[in-house]
Design a protein around this motif. Sequence first.
Motif, short mmCIF file in Angstrom:
data_model
loop_
_atom_site.label_atom_id
_atom_site.label_comp_id
_atom_site.label_asym_id
_atom_site.label_seq_id
_atom_site.Cartn_x
_atom_site.Cartn_y
_atom_site.Cartn_z
N HIS A 27 0.81 -1.22 0.00
CA HIS A 27 0.00 0.00 0.00
C HIS A 27 0.84 1.27 0.00
O HIS A 27 0.28 2.37 0.05
CB HIS A 27 -0.94 0.00 1.21
N THR A 28 2.18 1.16 -0.02
CA THR A 28 3.01 2.37 -0.04
C THR A 28 3.98 2.39 -1.21
O THR A 28 4.81 3.31 -1.29
CB THR A 28 3.82 2.52 1.27
N SER A 72 -0.71 1.10 5.62
CA SER A 72 -1.99 1.19 6.30
C SER A 72 -2.16 0.05 7.31
O SER A 72 -1.43 -0.94 7.29
CB SER A 72 -3.12 1.11 5.26
N GLY A 73 -3.14 0.20 8.19
CA GLY A 73 -3.50 -0.87 9.13
C GLY A 73 -2.39 -1.24 10.07
O GLY A 73 -1.97 -0.42 10.91
N ASN A 99 -3.68 4.35 3.27
CA ASN A 99 -4.94 3.76 3.71
C ASN A 99 -5.58 3.08 2.50
O ASN A 99 -5.08 3.16 1.38
CB ASN A 99 -5.87 4.82 4.31
N ASN A 100 -6.69 2.40 2.72
CA ASN A 100 -7.39 1.77 1.61
C ASN A 100 -7.89 2.81 0.63
O ASN A 100 -7.90 4.02 0.92
CB ASN A 100 -8.55 0.93 2.14
N GLN A 101 -8.34 2.38 -0.51
CA GLN A 101 -8.85 3.30 -1.51
C GLN A 101 -10.09 4.03 -0.97
O GLN A 101 -10.80 3.55 -0.09
CB GLN A 101 -9.23 2.52 -2.78
N PRO A 162 -5.11 7.69 1.02
CA PRO A 162 -5.63 6.48 0.39
C PRO A 162 -4.73 6.07 -0.78
O PRO A 162 -4.20 6.92 -1.50
CB PRO A 162 -7.02 6.89 -0.07
N ARG A 163 -4.59 4.79 -0.97
CA ARG A 163 -3.58 4.33 -1.93
C ARG A 163 -3.93 4.70 -3.38
O ARG A 163 -3.02 4.83 -4.21
CB ARG A 163 -3.34 2.83 -1.81
N ASP A 164 -5.22 4.91 -3.68
CA ASP A 164 -5.53 5.35 -5.05
C ASP A 164 -5.15 6.82 -5.24
O ASP A 164 -4.79 7.24 -6.33
CB ASP A 164 -7.01 5.13 -5.36
N VAL A 165 -5.18 7.62 -4.15
CA VAL A 165 -4.77 9.03 -4.24
C VAL A 165 -3.26 9.12 -4.47
O VAL A 165 -2.78 9.99 -5.21
CB VAL A 165 -5.18 9.80 -2.98
#
Length: 533
Positions: A27-28, A72-73, A99-101, A162-165
């Motif tokens: 996620h990073t 995240s998490g 974070n999640n999407q 968020p990972r999509d951002v």
Amino acid sequence: MITCGENLTRLLKAYGIDTAFGIPGVHTVDLYRGFDTSGMTHITPRHEQGAAFMAHGYAMASGKPAACYLISGPGILNALTAMGQAYSDSIPMLVVASNNQRAELGTGGGFLHETKNQTAAVEQVTAFTHQLLDPVNLDQTVARCFSVFNAARPRPVCIEIPRDVLNEPGKSETPVWPAPSRAAPAQAAVAEAAARLAKAENPIIILGGGAWEASEEATALAERLGAPVVCTCAGKGIVAEDHPLALGCALPFEPVQDRIKSADVVLTLGSEMSETDQLYTYTRFEIGGDLIRVDIDPEQLARSYQPAQAIVADAKLTLAAILAELPETSPDMGKAHSEAEALRRLIDPLWQPIAADHKPLLDIIRDLLPRDGILVTESTKPGYTSKHYYPCYEPRTLIYPNGYGTLGAALPTAIGAKIGAPERDIICLAGDGGFLFSIEELAAAAEQKLPLPIIVWNNQAFGEIRDSMVAWGLPRVGVDLQAPDYCKVAEGFGCYSARPGSLSEVRIAISQALTADGPTLIEIDANQDWVRG
């Protein structure tokens, strides 16, 4: 196209952050796009808690913040304890967490690393946490972070993305906002404080960690008033402890508490005035005269001790303004020095008996470290003694987990300190119980080839709790530890090791470790006869 993640790294570098501590995760990964050409250094700990402790030590030693890149998490939640320590100690730290999407947040869909409300958890240990939902807001969010670092009570801040951002297009430019000025005291407040101090016949000064940049001004004011200076653990070394007016970190001791109670004016700067600075004797000091409190945090001025005058301002600016307002005087410095010396002599017989086991080691460390050398310790028996016994001559040369009292802090904090100030000699002192919390960071120290002595005080127990159970007539439950062979463990990580059998061998081992081409674990068996004072 420059992504939001890539733009963030460029922006942090533009603000002067040159080091990021983190463990890359799925996620990073977009945070690392372009990292190799950014001019920043990446340090990989072996646990996310270690990342935040390393950033803590880096800031303490270098005087500037570092970044943590956390997944995240479990990644960010693993770091919360170390972030809580930095929050308690008022240490700047810039945490970037994925974070999640956006479409997944708050849905409870069972997505990888999903947390019910990650932002709410992180907010408990940060000055603020911002969830970035649009890359257009990135530059203002980073500017807010540095406003906290530069002009407010410095504490961790977190940008949650968020990972999509992270993978969306970012701005092509990286504007750096101007640093805000620090709060200066109102002239009327300065005049009132100066008038109180000018009339004082028996003043005393208490310095906390919030005054660490005001060494010159604090020393000058003490000499102008002929006033003794006592410090909290975080304030050690702001006035050098070999100065004739310095009482050191002696708030728990009865002679100093009597002196504070008898003072007609007590000037306190940058301190919570909390119980953790009085735990050596578990007695709380009283203030009999007027208390002037100076703090950058207005809320702090309404906690613990009620002041006669409260000043919301930067400690350095306030002291400079008071010095300019005070009339030139010629206090009887011989009398002032004699009084401080008498107080120091009264403290000498009041050490707990166990301190005799620790003083020889602390004397060796003090002798081997230069004035700007740093001792990093934690909640361990010699660590408790060091807070009050080990003399500091410059601020932030004893790093101890004060308010939060975290176990496992010493090793990763010392690693971060050495990375932040590679030119300074740094020694780590941990108890065996706490050391096992973060022993995996030996790998990071070896990987960086740090010339770092790591002293493990091995009493095969959580010694302080064990002794408390015995003293209170309780059964010894959960406090006696089966210890590994620390030297073999260290060697397995690629470190040097030593197990000295005398104080002279301790001195040799530390001295050699300070110039080695990698870290050295030095195990001291606290149950040996030669250790006991």
